[in-house]
Design a protein around this motif. Structure first.
Motif, PDB file in Angstrom:
ATOM      1  N   ALA A 178     -16.861  14.224   3.846  1.00  0.00           N
ATOM      2  CA  ALA A 178     -17.320  15.564   4.221  1.00  0.00           C
ATOM      3  C   ALA A 178     -17.658  15.638   5.709  1.00  0.00           C
ATOM      4  O   ALA A 178     -17.455  16.670   6.359  1.00  0.00           O
ATOM      5  N   GLU A 179     -18.136  14.526   6.264  1.00  0.00           N
ATOM      6  CA  GLU A 179     -18.562  14.534   7.671  1.00  0.00           C
ATOM      7  C   GLU A 179     -17.474  14.041   8.630  1.00  0.00           C
ATOM      8  O   GLU A 179     -17.726  13.895   9.820  1.00  0.00           O
ATOM      9  N   GLY A 180     -16.318  13.697   8.091  1.00  0.00           N
ATOM     10  CA  GLY A 180     -15.273  13.196   8.967  1.00  0.00           C
ATOM     11  C   GLY A 180     -14.823  11.802   8.552  1.00  0.00           C
ATOM     12  O   GLY A 180     -14.840  11.468   7.360  1.00  0.00           O
ATOM     13  N   VAL A 181     -14.457  10.975   9.525  1.00  0.00           N
ATOM     14  CA  VAL A 181     -13.878   9.653   9.242  1.00  0.00           C
ATOM     15  C   VAL A 181     -14.920   8.685   8.691  1.00  0.00           C
ATOM     16  O   VAL A 181     -15.964   8.463   9.314  1.00  0.00           O
ATOM     17  N   LEU A 182     -14.619   8.098   7.523  1.00  0.00           N
ATOM     18  CA  LEU A 182     -15.494   7.087   6.925  1.00  0.00           C
ATOM     19  C   LEU A 182     -14.999   5.675   7.214  1.00  0.00           C
ATOM     20  O   LEU A 182     -15.793   4.746   7.369  1.00  0.00           O
ATOM     21  N   ASP A 183     -13.695   5.524   7.256  1.00  0.00           N
ATOM     22  CA  ASP A 183     -13.135   4.183   7.450  1.00  0.00           C
ATOM     23  C   ASP A 183     -11.715   4.326   8.004  1.00  0.00           C
ATOM     24  O   ASP A 183     -11.123   5.409   7.952  1.00  0.00           O
ATOM     25  N   HIS A 184     -11.184   3.224   8.523  1.00  0.00           N
ATOM     26  CA  HIS A 184      -9.876   3.244   9.149  1.00  0.00           C
ATOM     27  C   HIS A 184      -9.145   1.952   8.822  1.00  0.00           C
ATOM     28  O   HIS A 184      -9.761   0.885   8.757  1.00  0.00           O
ATOM     29  N   ALA A 185      -7.856   2.024   8.597  1.00  0.00           N
ATOM     30  CA  ALA A 185      -7.070   0.817   8.331  1.00  0.00           C
ATOM     31  C   ALA A 185      -5.669   1.004   8.899  1.00  0.00           C
ATOM     32  O   ALA A 185      -5.186   2.137   9.037  1.00  0.00           O
ATOM     33  N   ALA A 186      -5.013  -0.101   9.247  1.00  0.00           N
ATOM     34  CA  ALA A 186      -3.662  -0.014   9.818  1.00  0.00           C
ATOM     35  C   ALA A 186      -2.871  -1.246   9.434  1.00  0.00           C
ATOM     36  O   ALA A 186      -3.437  -2.319   9.192  1.00  0.00           O
ATOM     37  N   SER A 187      -1.545  -1.079   9.344  1.00  0.00           N
ATOM     38  CA  SER A 187      -0.673  -2.221   9.109  1.00  0.00           C
ATOM     39  C   SER A 187       0.638  -1.999   9.852  1.00  0.00           C
ATOM     40  O   SER A 187       0.857  -0.932  10.426  1.00  0.00           O
ATOM     41  N   GLU A 188       1.487  -3.002   9.840  1.00  0.00           N
ATOM     42  CA  GLU A 188       2.791  -2.861  10.493  1.00  0.00           C
ATOM     43  C   GLU A 188       3.885  -2.475   9.493  1.00  0.00           C
ATOM     44  O   GLU A 188       5.063  -2.663   9.757  1.00  0.00           O
ATOM     45  N   ASP A 189       3.481  -1.928   8.358  1.00  0.00           N
ATOM     46  CA  ASP A 189       4.450  -1.457   7.368  1.00  0.00           C
ATOM     47  C   ASP A 189       5.010  -0.102   7.775  1.00  0.00           C
ATOM     48  O   ASP A 189       4.881   0.893   7.055  1.00  0.00           O
ATOM     49  N   GLY A 190       5.643  -0.040   8.950  1.00  0.00           N
ATOM     50  CA  GLY A 190       6.274   1.190   9.393  1.00  0.00           C
ATOM     51  C   GLY A 190       7.511   1.493   8.559  1.00  0.00           C
ATOM     52  O   GLY A 190       8.040   0.627   7.848  1.00  0.00           O
ATOM     53  N   MET A 191       8.007   2.748   8.691  1.00  0.00           N
ATOM     54  CA  MET A 191       9.192   3.165   7.945  1.00  0.00           C
ATOM     55  C   MET A 191      10.369   2.211   8.160  1.00  0.00           C
ATOM     56  O   MET A 191      11.158   1.956   7.262  1.00  0.00           O
ATOM     57  N   GLY A 192      10.466   1.685   9.395  1.00  0.00           N
ATOM     58  CA  GLY A 192      11.615   0.877   9.757  1.00  0.00           C
ATOM     59  C   GLY A 192      11.786  -0.385   8.929  1.00  0.00           C
ATOM     60  O   GLY A 192      12.881  -0.940   8.847  1.00  0.00           O
ATOM     61  N   ARG A 193      10.701  -0.878   8.347  1.00  0.00           N
ATOM     62  CA  ARG A 193      10.825  -2.126   7.596  1.00  0.00           C
ATOM     63  C   ARG A 193      10.676  -1.929   6.083  1.00  0.00           C
ATOM     64  O   ARG A 193      10.546  -2.898   5.335  1.00  0.00           O
ATOM     65  N   LEU A 194      10.687  -0.684   5.622  1.00  0.00           N
ATOM     66  CA  LEU A 194      10.499  -0.424   4.191  1.00  0.00           C
ATOM     67  C   LEU A 194      11.744   0.210   3.592  1.00  0.00           C
ATOM     68  O   LEU A 194      12.388   1.046   4.222  1.00  0.00           O
ATOM     69  N   ASP A 195      12.088  -0.167   2.354  1.00  0.00           N
ATOM     70  CA  ASP A 195      13.078   0.634   1.651  1.00  0.00           C
ATOM     71  C   ASP A 195      12.328   1.639   0.783  1.00  0.00           C
ATOM     72  O   ASP A 195      11.102   1.636   0.719  1.00  0.00           O
ATOM     73  N   ARG A 196      13.086   2.526   0.132  1.00  0.00           N
ATOM     74  CA  ARG A 196      12.449   3.673  -0.510  1.00  0.00           C
ATOM     75  C   ARG A 196      11.348   3.258  -1.506  1.00  0.00           C
ATOM     76  O   ARG A 196      10.306   3.913  -1.606  1.00  0.00           O
ATOM     77  N   ASP A 197      11.558   2.158  -2.192  1.00  0.00           N
ATOM     78  CA  ASP A 197      10.570   1.731  -3.183  1.00  0.00           C
ATOM     79  C   ASP A 197       9.392   1.000  -2.554  1.00  0.00           C
ATOM     80  O   ASP A 197       8.442   0.640  -3.260  1.00  0.00           O
ATOM     81  N   GLY A 198       9.460   0.786  -1.262  1.00  0.00           N
ATOM     82  CA  GLY A 198       8.399   0.004  -0.625  1.00  0.00           C
ATOM     83  C   GLY A 198       7.237   0.831  -0.112  1.00  0.00           C
ATOM     84  O   GLY A 198       6.191   0.285   0.247  1.00  0.00           O
ATOM     85  N   PHE A 199       7.401   2.161  -0.055  1.00  0.00           N
ATOM     86  CA  PHE A 199       6.369   2.991   0.571  1.00  0.00           C
ATOM     87  C   PHE A 199       5.077   3.038  -0.246  1.00  0.00           C
ATOM     88  O   PHE A 199       3.988   2.837   0.304  1.00  0.00           O
ATOM     89  N   GLU A 200       5.207   3.310  -1.552  1.00  0.00           N
ATOM     90  CA  GLU A 200       3.982   3.438  -2.347  1.00  0.00           C
ATOM     91  C   GLU A 200       3.182   2.124  -2.358  1.00  0.00           C
ATOM     92  O   GLU A 200       1.971   2.143  -2.091  1.00  0.00           O
ATOM     93  N   PRO A 201       3.833   0.965  -2.603  1.00  0.00           N
ATOM     94  CA  PRO A 201       3.062  -0.291  -2.541  1.00  0.00           C
ATOM     95  C   PRO A 201       2.426  -0.524  -1.167  1.00  0.00           C
ATOM     96  O   PRO A 201       1.289  -0.995  -1.083  1.00  0.00           O
ATOM     97  N   ALA A 202       3.146  -0.189  -0.082  1.00  0.00           N
ATOM     98  CA  ALA A 202       2.597  -0.403   1.265  1.00  0.00           C
ATOM     99  C   ALA A 202       1.355   0.461   1.476  1.00  0.00           C
ATOM    100  O   ALA A 202       0.350   0.020   2.059  1.00  0.00           O
TER     101      ALA A 202
END
Lengths: 298, 298
Positions: free
Chosen positions: A22-46
């Motif tokens: 409600a007040e804005g950002v609570l937490d932040h996370a990042a990974s290198e699972d960009g589109m370029g290294r994923l196939d279509r089935d890889g997005f949801e798990p990533a």
């Protein structure tokens, strides 16, 4: 502190997510699972690997994502909207079917322009963010990056835009070309940047020749790595500014980007007599995703 | 048929050798043992693998080599000679110590120019070859390739020269950038080449923007692979010609290169009203190596 929804910026090389309350950002996370290294089935798990800790059993959390995740090679295609138009449209976000019932995912579509042909994905959300942060904004937004964009914004709409491959050219030339030998040691030389910028702005057609001179001066005159890198950057940004002149000349310009890159573009514009406003790329994309989410839930 | 000496063109990616007799070429061999994949101890074995069958026990065969083999990262450094100067100099070839007593190897040095800084290795031998094939030549020699060179030649000397990274940019952009997606299927479209060339010559400063339009038109207008590749080539060659204008405008131009590339440059020059002479790159380098060898033995 409960995660109400999740904001996602999903580009070709990076995946960034924010747990929003409600007040804005609570937490932040990042990974290198960009589109370029994923196939279509890889997005949801990533996505689940990254945001799983924020989800609760028995509760559906909205996820709003922008960027290349919505391209044809991405998770699910969110067809481009044609300019002139507002950067975001409530009706145009695209729902993505998921296996995991704890998330409800929607993708923000990119924008296209038919003549001259051009496309963007992700930057439209940053443009919407700039407008959210400054409702009366009218002018030009410069979004430097792998593919730099210049967008003309008026009355809340993107009127036209233009893409330059400046960042990708810098990466290719500094890491993959013969020039890499002379700049491997890294570093930065502000004076070399300024000189190259000025040369490229006044004689942009000499780019092809100026590039090789970086290598030649390294070989026969000992050009330092810091000067070589800064000169390459100055030449490429200078050529971009020369072609983008109709966008920035006599305009109110806002530069949106990461700290170092935005500072280089701001410095370059100041040398041409333009005093730009600088907005952090992260602030802009988050503000834009808030707008996109508000429209999704509206 | 006895091999009297061996001519070698040894670049970054290829090694080519010719067995030479009294009447000219007796045999030819090539490998991919370019400078780029060899360390210092790898050059002699790579050469012997290729030319071993031409050698005789108890007899020393001269080997004359030009190209990147003489660079600091090559087999043995042959220091650059400074222009203005004749493309080849008898006194300046550099002897390389070998373990195998059947060969006596000499390297042709490249040329350097201090302002604007520039260097060449290998092309000086082709320039000497053009002069050997046409002793009265006076004008401009264009040598398209990974790093295209334009050389102004007068009274048997290279007066000045200029390098453009056109070929390397084409390789990086067509294989390593986002543009690769739209041209993977190959092909060629002459009309697209001509249009892009003309656009780049008249508005070279728009290169950065024109490049991304290839990708955008692929995405939203189905630009075919053949048109995309030819347009990229036309844009890059057009920008090179725009910057090299002082070299070719109103000059007698000879284009030296492989068949396809030389034909593209010749077509581009013809569109600007210049009727170039075209010389095969192999003929030029061989004629130059004959000159270099004659001077070695003189």
């Amino acid at each position: 502190m409960k995660t109400e929804w999740i904001a996602v910026d999903w580009g070709t090389t990076n995946l960034r997510a924010w747990a929003m309350g409600a007040e804005g950002v609570l937490d932040h996370a990042a990974s290198e699972d960009g589109m370029g290294r994923l196939d279509r089935d890889g997005f949801e798990p990533a996505l689940l690997r990254l945001v799983g800790p924020w989800l609760q059993a028995g509760r559906v959390t909205d996820v709003v994502a922008c960027g290349m995740v919505g391209s044809r090679q991405g998770w699910h295609e969110a067809p481009y909207r044609a300019v002139p138009c507002a950067p975001l449209d409530a009706a145009a976000t695209v729902a993505v079917p998921t296996r995991d019932g704890r998330i409800s995912v929607r993708l923000v579509p990119g924008l296209k322009q038919s003549a001259p042909a051009d496309v963007m994905r992700g930057e439209e959300t940053q443009v919407a963010g700039v407008l959210a942060l400054n409702r009366s904004f009218d002018g030009v937004i410069c979004l430097p990056g792998t593919h730099s964009k210049w967008a003309h914004v008026s009355a809340g709409e993107v009127v036209s835009f233009q893409t330059f491959m400046t960042g990708e050219m810098f990466a290719l030339l500094s890491q993959g070309s013969v020039l890499r030998h002379g700049m491997a040691a890294g570093g930065w030389d502000e004076a070399a940047f300024d000189t190259a910028l000025s040369e490229a702005l006044s004689r942009p057609e000499r780019l092809g020749a100026k590039l090789f001179s970086i290598r030649a001066e390294g070989l026969i005159a000992g050009l330092p790595s810091a000067a070589a890198r800064a000169r390459l950057s100055g030449l490429l940004i200078g050529v971009e500014l020369a072609a983008a002149r109709p966008y920035w000349l006599g305009q109110a310009v806002t530069v949106v980007g990461s700290e170092g890159l935005a500072a280089s573009y701001a410095r370059a514009l100041r040398a041409q007599g333009v005093e730009p406003r600088v907005v952090s790329g992260t602030d802009a994309v988050l503000a834009g995703l808030v707008v996109a989410r508000a429209r999704v839930t509206a």
